[in-house]
Design a protein around this motif. Structure first.
Motif, PDB file in Angstrom:
ATOM      1  N   GLU A 462      26.848  65.542  49.645  1.00  0.00           N
ATOM      2  CA  GLU A 462      25.626  65.381  49.112  1.00  0.00           C
ATOM      3  C   GLU A 462      24.892  66.191  48.416  1.00  0.00           C
ATOM      4  O   GLU A 462      24.744  67.680  48.032  1.00  0.00           O
ATOM      5  CB  GLU A 462      24.593  64.937  50.765  1.00  0.00           C
ATOM      6  N   SER A 463      24.668  65.566  47.285  1.00  0.00           N
ATOM      7  CA  SER A 463      24.019  66.496  45.814  1.00  0.00           C
ATOM      8  C   SER A 463      22.847  65.924  45.860  1.00  0.00           C
ATOM      9  O   SER A 463      22.123  64.837  46.583  1.00  0.00           O
ATOM     10  CB  SER A 463      25.655  65.613  44.577  1.00  0.00           C
ATOM     11  N   SER A 464      21.578  66.664  44.815  1.00  0.00           N
ATOM     12  CA  SER A 464      20.873  66.874  44.993  1.00  0.00           C
ATOM     13  C   SER A 464      20.029  65.852  44.075  1.00  0.00           C
ATOM     14  O   SER A 464      20.754  65.202  43.752  1.00  0.00           O
ATOM     15  CB  SER A 464      19.918  67.994  44.597  1.00  0.00           C
ATOM     16  N   THR A 465      19.103  65.360  44.514  1.00  0.00           N
ATOM     17  CA  THR A 465      18.722  63.676  43.314  1.00  0.00           C
ATOM     18  C   THR A 465      19.016  64.433  41.872  1.00  0.00           C
ATOM     19  O   THR A 465      19.395  64.023  41.309  1.00  0.00           O
ATOM     20  CB  THR A 465      17.326  63.808  43.528  1.00  0.00           C
ATOM     21  N   GLU A 466      17.998  65.957  40.993  1.00  0.00           N
ATOM     22  CA  GLU A 466      18.668  66.640  40.196  1.00  0.00           C
ATOM     23  C   GLU A 466      20.084  66.514  39.770  1.00  0.00           C
ATOM     24  O   GLU A 466      20.377  66.442  38.781  1.00  0.00           O
ATOM     25  CB  GLU A 466      17.489  67.881  40.031  1.00  0.00           C
ATOM     26  N   GLU A 467      21.369  67.370  40.979  1.00  0.00           N
ATOM     27  CA  GLU A 467      22.165  66.825  40.548  1.00  0.00           C
ATOM     28  C   GLU A 467      23.027  65.919  40.018  1.00  0.00           C
ATOM     29  O   GLU A 467      23.519  65.846  38.977  1.00  0.00           O
ATOM     30  CB  GLU A 467      23.112  67.618  41.866  1.00  0.00           C
ATOM     31  N   LEU A 468      22.268  64.933  40.970  1.00  0.00           N
ATOM     32  CA  LEU A 468      23.262  63.163  40.821  1.00  0.00           C
ATOM     33  C   LEU A 468      22.716  62.810  39.361  1.00  0.00           C
ATOM     34  O   LEU A 468      23.336  62.674  38.926  1.00  0.00           O
ATOM     35  CB  LEU A 468      22.520  62.437  41.331  1.00  0.00           C
ATOM     36  N   GLU A 474      27.841  62.751  32.245  1.00  0.00           N
ATOM     37  CA  GLU A 474      29.095  62.388  32.028  1.00  0.00           C
ATOM     38  C   GLU A 474      30.281  61.842  32.859  1.00  0.00           C
ATOM     39  O   GLU A 474      31.568  61.433  33.061  1.00  0.00           O
ATOM     40  CB  GLU A 474      29.696  63.638  32.544  1.00  0.00           C
ATOM     41  N   ALA A 475      29.411  60.948  33.700  1.00  0.00           N
ATOM     42  CA  ALA A 475      29.916  59.772  34.221  1.00  0.00           C
ATOM     43  C   ALA A 475      30.587  58.327  33.311  1.00  0.00           C
ATOM     44  O   ALA A 475      30.251  58.062  32.919  1.00  0.00           O
ATOM     45  CB  ALA A 475      28.943  59.741  34.912  1.00  0.00           C
ATOM     46  N   GLY A 476      32.117  58.193  34.100  1.00  0.00           N
ATOM     47  CA  GLY A 476      32.231  57.226  33.644  1.00  0.00           C
ATOM     48  C   GLY A 476      31.644  55.737  34.284  1.00  0.00           C
ATOM     49  O   GLY A 476      30.508  55.670  34.643  1.00  0.00           O
ATOM     50  N   THR A 483      26.931  56.264  41.686  1.00  0.00           N
ATOM     51  CA  THR A 483      25.735  58.021  41.069  1.00  0.00           C
ATOM     52  C   THR A 483      23.874  57.278  40.960  1.00  0.00           C
ATOM     53  O   THR A 483      23.654  56.958  40.610  1.00  0.00           O
ATOM     54  CB  THR A 483      26.529  58.575  39.692  1.00  0.00           C
ATOM     55  N   ALA A 484      24.189  55.595  40.068  1.00  0.00           N
ATOM     56  CA  ALA A 484      22.919  55.242  39.691  1.00  0.00           C
ATOM     57  C   ALA A 484      22.894  54.360  40.586  1.00  0.00           C
ATOM     58  O   ALA A 484      21.447  54.795  41.772  1.00  0.00           O
ATOM     59  CB  ALA A 484      23.354  54.485  38.730  1.00  0.00           C
ATOM     60  N   ALA A 485      23.436  53.558  41.589  1.00  0.00           N
ATOM     61  CA  ALA A 485      23.121  53.298  42.691  1.00  0.00           C
ATOM     62  C   ALA A 485      22.924  53.520  43.741  1.00  0.00           C
ATOM     63  O   ALA A 485      21.883  53.687  44.994  1.00  0.00           O
ATOM     64  CB  ALA A 485      24.746  52.102  43.224  1.00  0.00           C
ATOM     65  N   THR A 486      23.579  55.340  43.559  1.00  0.00           N
ATOM     66  CA  THR A 486      22.758  56.213  45.361  1.00  0.00           C
ATOM     67  C   THR A 486      21.449  56.814  44.699  1.00  0.00           C
ATOM     68  O   THR A 486      20.681  56.505  45.384  1.00  0.00           O
ATOM     69  CB  THR A 486      23.565  57.897  45.341  1.00  0.00           C
ATOM     70  N   LEU A 487      21.276  56.785  43.751  1.00  0.00           N
ATOM     71  CA  LEU A 487      19.776  57.664  43.467  1.00  0.00           C
ATOM     72  C   LEU A 487      18.922  56.157  44.158  1.00  0.00           C
ATOM     73  O   LEU A 487      18.206  56.403  44.048  1.00  0.00           O
ATOM     74  CB  LEU A 487      19.459  57.557  41.706  1.00  0.00           C
ATOM     75  N   GLY A 488      19.150  55.390  43.591  1.00  0.00           N
ATOM     76  CA  GLY A 488      18.581  53.764  43.489  1.00  0.00           C
ATOM     77  C   GLY A 488      18.202  53.465  45.447  1.00  0.00           C
ATOM     78  O   GLY A 488      17.135  53.373  46.473  1.00  0.00           O
TER      79      GLY A 488
END
Length: 668
Positions: A462-468, A474-476, A483-488
């Motif tokens: 699990e990464s922090s919100t800031e890390e995500l 750099e994400a494809g 990544t965006a859906a994880t933040l959502g």
């Protein structure tokens, strides 16, 4: 004509690949079989002998086949990647490929024959082109009703009815009704019966009968076993279903009442055929047996069990004559059986085929069928998907596997099954997996799927919100959506960091900057995260509006801003947008200002807002009044071909549509 090297006359073995289509001429003299490799073979059914075969012309699997025309000069119509007409003579097999508007090759009686004999959604080109509005990569026409209504199905499970304006041969067709959405129809299990009553089996196991003219539901019922095969009588309200448990059941298409049920086979029923002039129906099964039944009978009038083969014994296709005296059967191993029936002698094999190939690594087709038929059974879906993912799929199975996995990702009921399908599909086709992920997140609540999948594909905890947020540049595309859906999924807890990152970009964007496109991609994913957060992203509304109004941004980025505003979907959001619409409309009226850029864009965003939010907003009604003051009656004229034409101003049309949504919401 086929090339000389493609056409063969004389004795031969069975198909070298799975049989995917069979057809029998109405007089029972000629049979046709098509294979997954595109090969077409003709058979003398009286003696069970091969008379001709053609290879290499279809460019893909033969999906359907049917005989049309008269007995003196029979014509075979086949479909696959393209549609072809084969004219059968004593000396030759004449062939021509139909263009996409192939309706001109068929008479109205030929079209009626096709629909009466099969009606299985595989006849695009039979009816000519459809102009206007049909947004499917591969629509397939089911048929044309007596009133001229054209019923079309897409691979995505949507059924639509279209009609052209009366007297306009090439005019745009207009949508009359549609069936689908979350209750997507299984295209393989849709038939027409009782003179244009449509029988549809949605992917979750129900059976729905529709009135083809109106799209209204006539009746609906749930069989005791998930349907795996279907046949319907063209003139009677009769539907016969084959089940995954090997059962056979008869149903009244008007009332939805079950008229009888028998245990027909030990394995799933793979195909059914009805002798329309009799009460006979033939079933073939996964276990390799065929059985002939009288409708509503308690036991078979004949059963055929071929010798135990060394290859796959599963039977997958069947067709027969209207009088039920001749039946042609094809199997997954390429085997072809010809059976004759009479009340005195029973079911007599005239030709017994033998599987000519064996699939390496297990039964992929059965696994794909399991993937398709386990929508609401999570553990079974996961098992089937993982087994499928372990197979080394050859090119012929690639497209079928991709479609089955993508369907499960979008429509599956169980989060674990959807996640297993994402992992399997990403190994086969990452681009298709990305598209399916977008659709999955649009349709289903997160349930933590994005975060679990992201951890799987990155191998990180699990990464922090800031890390995500920091990883987005750099994400494809594939990891970007995860990544965006994880933040959502993290909702309100992640919104401040996501919003701050979005505000850090310059407004307006600088299109001449070297990093412009990279910035646009990052903004896209940040707004996708806000969109997935929904109402929790309300604090970002002013920033999203500012991005929406930036003329220097990329079109996809602007579209994501619109989607995020709609996903927030609060009355306060509608208030903010409507207030800006009114401000601009009043500026134009009273100051003749030129500040109209984005005016219709704001109205389009409003139109996409949830109806409840529009109805609860205090600002929408005054904004629409201001729009109408600005544009008056909304009617404008222009000259064309020496005459005066009228049109309605786009902004007025949008305002009318918004009002209609509010009225509909008030009625509810």
């Amino acid at each position: 004509m086929p090339d000389e090297g493609d056409l063969y006359i004389g004795a031969s073995e069975d198909h070298g690949d799975a049989v995917t289509a069979v057809a029998v001429s109405p007089d029972g003299r000629i049979g046709a079989t098509g294979a997954r490799c595109g090969e077409v073979r003709l058979w003398d059914l009286r003696h069970g002998l091969l008379t001709a075969y053609v290879g290499g012309l279809q460019g893909g699997p033969v999906e359907s086949a049917v005989f049309i025309g008269d007995a003196k000069r029979p014509t075979l119509l086949t479909t696959g990647p393209s549609a072809s007409l084969w004219t059968v003579t004593a000396e030759a097999l004449e062939w021509r490929q139909l263009p996409w508007d192939g309706g001109r090759f068929l008479t109205s009686s030929d079209r009626e024959t096709v629909l009466r004999q099969c009606g299985d959604l595989r006849w695009l080109g039979v009816f000519g082109p459809l102009y206007g509005g049909i947004k499917s990569d591969s629509p397939m026409a089911l048929g044309r009703t007596g009133s001229g209504l054209i019923v079309v199905s897409s691979d995505e499970g949507r059924i639509e009815a279209w009609r052209r304006p009366r007297g306009e041969t090439y005019g745009d067709a207009g949508l009359v009704w549609a069936f689908g959405g979350r209750d997507a129809a299984d295209q393989r299990l849709t038939r027409c019966c009782d003179r244009w009553r449509l029988v549809v089996s949605p992917r979750r196991g129900r059976v729905v009968v529709l009135d083809a003219e109106t799209g209204a539901v006539v009746t609906a019922f749930v069989p005791s076993a998930r349907p795996t095969a279907i046949v319907a009588h063209p003139d009677l309200p009769l539907v016969v279903l084959g089940g995954r448990d090997g059962s056979l059941s008869w149903w009244d298409a008007r009332s939805g009442h079950c008229l009888g049920r028998v245990q027909a086979h030990g394995g799933r029923v793979r195909a059914l055929a009805l002798a329309t002039r009799t009460d006979l129906v033939m079933s073939v099964s996964q276990e390799g047996t065929a059985a002939l039944w009288r409708l509503h009978g308690r036991g078979p009038v004949g059963r055929f069990t071929p010798p135990t083969p060394s290859g796959p014994r599963e039977l997958t296709q069947v067709a027969g004559t209207p009088d039920g005296r001749c039946w042609l059967i094809g199997g997954r191993g390429g085997q072809v059986h010809v059976l004759h029936w009479s009340g005195h002698a029973g079911l007599v094999p005239r030709r017994v085929g033998h599987p000519s190939w064996a699939m390496d690594g297990g039964d992929v087709e059965t696994l794909l069928d399991d993937v398709r038929h386990h929508w609401d059974d999570g553990p079974a879906s996961v098992t089937a998907v993982r087994e499928l993912a372990s197979r080394d799929l050859d090119e012929a199975w690639h497209g079928t596997a991709v479609d089955a996995l993508a369907d499960l990702i979008v429509n599956g009921a169980d989060p674990a099954a959807r996640e297993a399908a994402v992992i399997a599909l990403a190994e086969i086709d990452e681009a298709k997996a990305t598209t399916a992920l977008h659709q999955m997140f649009d349709r289903h609540d997160g349930h933590g799927s994005a975060e679990r999948l992201l951890a799987y594909f990155t191998g990180e905890g699990e990464s922090s919100t800031e890390e995500l947020v920091a990883s987005l540049p750099e994400a494809g595309t594939f990891l970007g959506v995860l990544t965006a859906a994880t933040l959502g999924e993290r909702g309100a807890a992640a919104v401040p960091a996501v919003h701050a990152a979005l505000r850090a970009f310059p407004l307006p964007a600088r299109e001449d900057a070297d990093h412009w496109f990279g910035d646009e991609s990052t903004k896209y994913w940040l707004m996708y995260a806000l969109r997935q957060a929904g109402a929790a992203a309300a604090p970002a509304t002013p920033t999203l509006l500012a991005v929406l109004e930036d003329d220097e941004i990329y079109r996809d980025t602007r579209h994501q801003a619109e989607s995020a505003l709609r996903a927030i979907g609060l009355p306060e959001t509608a208030d903010t947008i409507a207030a800006e619409v009114r401000r601009r409309a009043d500026l134009v009226v009273y100051h003749e200002d030129d500040e109209t850029e984005g005016f219709s864009r704001l109205l389009e965003v409003l139109l996409g807002m949830p109806p409840a939010a529009l109805a609860a907003s205090r600002e929408v009604a005054p904004a629409l009044e201001a729009v109408r003051r600005r544009f008056g009656d909304g009617i404008r004229t222009y000259e064309e071909d020496g005459g005066i034409r009228e049109y309605t101003v786009f902004e007025i049309r949008l305002a009318d549509c918004i009002d209609e949504k509010i009225v509909e919401q008030s009625k509810r």
